[in-house]
Design a protein around this motif. Structure first.
Motif, mmCIF file in Angstrom:
data_model
loop_
_atom_site.group_PDB
_atom_site.id
_atom_site.type_symbol
_atom_site.label_atom_id
_atom_site.label_comp_id
_atom_site.label_asym_id
_atom_site.label_seq_id
_atom_site.Cartn_x
_atom_site.Cartn_y
_atom_site.Cartn_z
ATOM 1 N N ARG A 179 -15.218 -19.402 -3.472
ATOM 2 C CA ARG A 179 -15.668 -18.027 -3.246
ATOM 3 C C ARG A 179 -15.574 -17.682 -1.757
ATOM 4 N NH1 ARG A 179 -21.423 -17.149 -5.491
ATOM 5 N NH2 ARG A 179 -20.886 -14.963 -5.050
ATOM 6 N N VAL A 180 -15.925 -18.632 -0.899
ATOM 7 C CA VAL A 180 -15.821 -18.412 0.545
ATOM 8 C C VAL A 180 -14.363 -18.222 0.939
ATOM 9 C CG1 VAL A 180 -16.200 -19.453 2.809
ATOM 10 C CG2 VAL A 180 -17.955 -19.660 1.035
ATOM 11 N N ARG A 181 -13.491 -19.079 0.435
ATOM 12 C CA ARG A 181 -12.054 -18.951 0.742
ATOM 13 C C ARG A 181 -11.514 -17.600 0.282
ATOM 14 N NH1 ARG A 181 -12.216 -24.432 -1.531
ATOM 15 N NH2 ARG A 181 -12.037 -25.910 0.206
ATOM 16 N N LEU A 182 -11.927 -17.192 -0.895
ATOM 17 C CA LEU A 182 -11.467 -15.920 -1.443
ATOM 18 C C LEU A 182 -11.857 -14.764 -0.537
ATOM 19 C CD1 LEU A 182 -10.097 -14.813 -4.071
ATOM 20 C CD2 LEU A 182 -12.403 -14.480 -4.967
ATOM 21 N N ALA A 183 -13.088 -14.789 -0.063
ATOM 22 C CA ALA A 183 -13.566 -13.713 0.812
ATOM 23 C C ALA A 183 -12.876 -13.754 2.168
ATOM 24 C CB ALA A 183 -15.082 -13.814 0.968
ATOM 25 N N GLU A 184 -12.712 -14.955 2.717
ATOM 26 C CA GLU A 184 -12.127 -15.090 4.051
ATOM 27 C C GLU A 184 -10.686 -14.602 4.110
ATOM 28 O OE1 GLU A 184 -14.596 -18.980 5.751
ATOM 29 O OE2 GLU A 184 -12.631 -19.249 4.797
ATOM 30 N N GLY A 185 -9.948 -14.725 3.030
ATOM 31 C CA GLY A 185 -8.532 -14.382 3.062
ATOM 32 C C GLY A 185 -8.212 -12.933 2.747
ATOM 33 N N ARG A 186 -9.202 -12.158 2.375
ATOM 34 C CA ARG A 186 -8.921 -10.778 1.948
ATOM 35 C C ARG A 186 -8.235 -9.963 3.041
ATOM 36 N NH1 ARG A 186 -11.209 -8.304 -2.630
ATOM 37 N NH2 ARG A 186 -12.637 -9.582 -3.864
ATOM 38 N N GLY A 187 -8.715 -10.085 4.253
ATOM 39 C CA GLY A 187 -8.144 -9.297 5.344
ATOM 40 C C GLY A 187 -6.691 -9.617 5.623
ATOM 41 N N ARG A 188 -6.274 -10.831 5.330
ATOM 42 C CA ARG A 188 -4.874 -11.223 5.536
ATOM 43 C C ARG A 188 -3.972 -10.712 4.419
ATOM 44 N NH1 ARG A 188 -7.595 -15.964 7.032
ATOM 45 N NH2 ARG A 188 -7.300 -16.923 4.977
ATOM 46 N N ARG A 189 -4.518 -10.631 3.200
ATOM 47 C CA ARG A 189 -3.682 -10.341 2.035
ATOM 48 C C ARG A 189 -3.707 -8.880 1.616
ATOM 49 N NH1 ARG A 189 -6.682 -14.983 0.275
ATOM 50 N NH2 ARG A 189 -8.023 -13.552 -0.897
ATOM 51 N N GLU A 190 -4.820 -8.247 1.762
ATOM 52 C CA GLU A 190 -5.001 -6.916 1.184
ATOM 53 C C GLU A 190 -4.594 -5.845 2.186
ATOM 54 O OE1 GLU A 190 -8.974 -6.872 -0.406
ATOM 55 O OE2 GLU A 190 -8.606 -8.712 -1.561
ATOM 56 N N VAL A 191 -3.293 -5.810 2.470
ATOM 57 C CA VAL A 191 -2.726 -4.850 3.424
ATOM 58 C C VAL A 191 -1.500 -4.192 2.791
ATOM 59 C CG1 VAL A 191 -3.535 -6.073 5.474
ATOM 60 C CG2 VAL A 191 -1.314 -6.657 4.512
ATOM 61 N N VAL A 192 -1.272 -2.942 3.162
ATOM 62 C CA VAL A 192 -0.136 -2.207 2.609
ATOM 63 C C VAL A 192 1.180 -2.756 3.161
ATOM 64 C CG1 VAL A 192 -1.413 -0.066 2.247
ATOM 65 C CG2 VAL A 192 -0.221 -0.456 4.432
ATOM 66 N N GLN A 193 2.236 -2.385 2.473
ATOM 67 C CA GLN A 193 3.595 -2.600 2.983
ATOM 68 C C GLN A 193 4.250 -1.228 3.120
ATOM 69 O OE1 GLN A 193 5.732 -4.455 4.655
ATOM 70 N NE2 GLN A 193 6.273 -5.959 3.095
ATOM 71 N N LEU A 194 4.701 -0.903 4.305
ATOM 72 C CA LEU A 194 5.438 0.348 4.516
ATOM 73 C C LEU A 194 6.330 0.158 5.731
ATOM 74 C CD1 LEU A 194 5.820 3.207 3.405
ATOM 75 C CD2 LEU A 194 4.126 4.008 5.054
ATOM 76 N N GLY A 195 7.600 -0.062 5.440
ATOM 77 C CA GLY A 195 8.511 -0.326 6.541
ATOM 78 C C GLY A 195 9.834 0.395 6.442
ATOM 79 N N GLY A 196 10.131 0.951 5.251
ATOM 80 C CA GLY A 196 11.453 1.538 5.085
ATOM 81 C C GLY A 196 12.505 0.456 4.912
ATOM 82 N N ALA A 197 13.726 0.778 5.289
ATOM 83 C CA ALA A 197 14.868 -0.059 4.965
ATOM 84 C C ALA A 197 14.728 -1.501 5.446
ATOM 85 C CB ALA A 197 16.139 0.557 5.544
ATOM 86 N N LEU A 198 14.377 -1.697 6.722
ATOM 87 C CA LEU A 198 14.284 -3.049 7.274
ATOM 88 C C LEU A 198 12.926 -3.353 7.892
ATOM 89 C CD1 LEU A 198 17.502 -2.669 7.161
ATOM 90 C CD2 LEU A 198 17.510 -4.466 8.886
#
Length: 453
Positions: A179-198
């Motif tokens: 549960r601690v690991r799950l909480a600690e990693g949220r900020g690294r994983r739960e981010v949008v992707q928006l970059g266009g072509a490259l």
């Protein structure tokens, strides 16, 4: 029957849960992708890239029920593109003035990777809930059996006495760490992707960074420092965590599987009337939950290996690595959801036979208490010499078929240093438990604190 067991009418209940399946099936995925496209259009309207009326129209029509999924599938096959079929079908139901603003400047990974981030967030919410349930059930067993004596085992063989509460506390502490690991990693994983072509966002000019922030805000996700088109460590971390979670559940299942064997008979899975263990041997009561936890964990571990392979990415986009995630991430989530549901059932209803635990401990003839004897003798002749003497005395006693007390009293090397009363004190099971009950108390106290511990 579905081609994959998660879609099987007969067997799907073994490989997923309805909640997890709804999140990851075609309808759930397409609706999530439409929500992302609507949020993108709204964010682009916020920064002046898309007309506000067009963004509102896209949001209004971003409903999977308005689309013909068979047509979406046909267009996907016809174009050979992951999202173009969906875009065309959405355009067909939009007002003409809004059609050109769908998916404006974005690329497939902007949608699919943002969906992945949303999935990881939603799955993490489910995992947190169910891990908390499993932890609480293990903790209840630990408290109830804090002082329940049983035989500890190493290498599958009787060792020293422990308590069943000590064993359950080990489970609870491990579940808490996940549960601690799950909480600690949220900020690294739960981010949008928006970059266009490259990934450079060149299409949106000087509105690029404001757009990135608005897009993230609308989806309630974080903003990455840089697009992660080729950086798949977040997904590898998440699937790796799922492998660890199911690994812990498999460990618990394997313990129950072994301890339920009639030769040991110390615990039993909960039994549902009408449940059949064997169609040929009517007497059998199989540990179905326990063994399935081991099965599920094996597959999730294999998925984790593929997710790590996805980190080896070529240049600025590599479908060979990235598309494999489309298989392993959903599968790992589905199987982990099932594993946690089964584990909660197992721990909630686990039957503990305390009498059998005491019987098994007593059946060892006291030999599980050889270490306390060695410890007492060590003060008189040294630890290593004490080990040799007690080792030889126990072998001789077991060969003669006598209990440990008789074997010790018969060995003059021991009798000349330890009195019968001292030997009796060494053979006290309660004294041999060490601080096992205190460790249970420590785990209970730690689990009653917040996850920040």
């Amino acid at each position: 029957m579905g081609a994959h067991l998660v879609d099987s009418v007969l067997y799907g209940h073994l490989w997923t849960t309805p909640e997890m399946h709804r999140l990851l099936d075609d309808e759930g995925r397409i609706q999530a992708w439409l929500n992302i496209l609507a949020a993108l259009a709204e964010a682009q309207a916020d920064v002046g890239l898309v007309p506000a009326d067009a963004a509102r129209a896209i949001r209004k029509h971003a409903d999977a029920e308005l689309l013909d999924l068979a047509e979406v599938a046909e267009q996907t096959r016809a174009t050979g593109h992951s999202t173009l079929g969906l875009i065309r079908c959405l355009q067909n139901i939009l007002p003409e003035e809004a059609r050109e603003w769908v998916y404006y400047g974005a690329t497939v990974q902007d949608v699919s990777d943002t969906w992945t981030a949303l999935v990881m967030r939603q799955v993490a919410d489910i995992l947190e809930r169910d891990l908390a349930h499993a932890e609480a059930a293990a903790l209840a067993l630990a408290k109830r059996h804090r002082d329940t004596e049983m035989c500890g085992r190493t290498h599958g063989q009787p060792g020293l006495p422990i308590t069943f509460g000590f064993k359950a506390a080990v489970w609870a502490a491990e579940l808490r760490r996940h549960r601690v690991r799950l909480a600690e990693g949220r900020g690294r994983r739960e981010v949008v992707q928006l970059g266009g072509a490259l990934g450079t966002m060149e299409f949106w000019g000087d509105r690029a960074l404001p757009l990135l922030g608005e897009f993230a805000r609308r989806l309630e996700l974080g903003t990455p420092d840089i697009p992660w088109i080729t950086a798949r460590d977040g997904i590898a971390e998440f699937v790796g965590l799922l492998a660890m979670v199911t690994g812990t559940l498999a460990k618990i299942g394997q313990e129950v599987y072994e301890l339920q064997r009639p030769e040991i008979g110390e615990v039993r899975e909960p039994f549902t009337p009408g449940q059949v263990g064997s169609i040929t041997m009517p007497h059998k009561r199989n540990p179905e939950l326990s063994e399935h936890l081991v099965t599920l964990a094996r597959i999730v571990r294999a998925d984790a290996a593929v997710a790590v392979e996805g980190m080896v990415h070529e240049h600025e986009r590599d479908g060979r690595a990235w598309k494999a995630e489309w298989v392993v991430l959903p599968e790992a989530c589905l199987l982990t959801g099932a594993a946690l549901a089964f584990a909660c059932r197992l721990l909630d209803g686990l039957e503990v036979d305390t009498d059998r635990m005491r019987e098994n401990l007593g059946a060892r003839g006291g030999y599980v208490l050889s270490e306390p004897v060695m410890r007492a003798l060590a003060d008189r002749i040294g630890k290593h010499s004490a080990h040799t003497v007690v080792y030889e005395a126990t072998l001789a006693g077991m060969n003669r078929g006598v209990d440990l007390r008789t074997a010790l009293l018969a060995d003059h090397r021991i009798a000349e240093h330890l009195s019968p009363d001292e030997i009796a004190r060494c053979l006290d099971v309660q004294a041999a438990l060490g601080v096992a009950p205190a460790f249970v108390d420590r785990v209970v106290a730690a689990c009653n604190k917040g996850l920040g511990r």
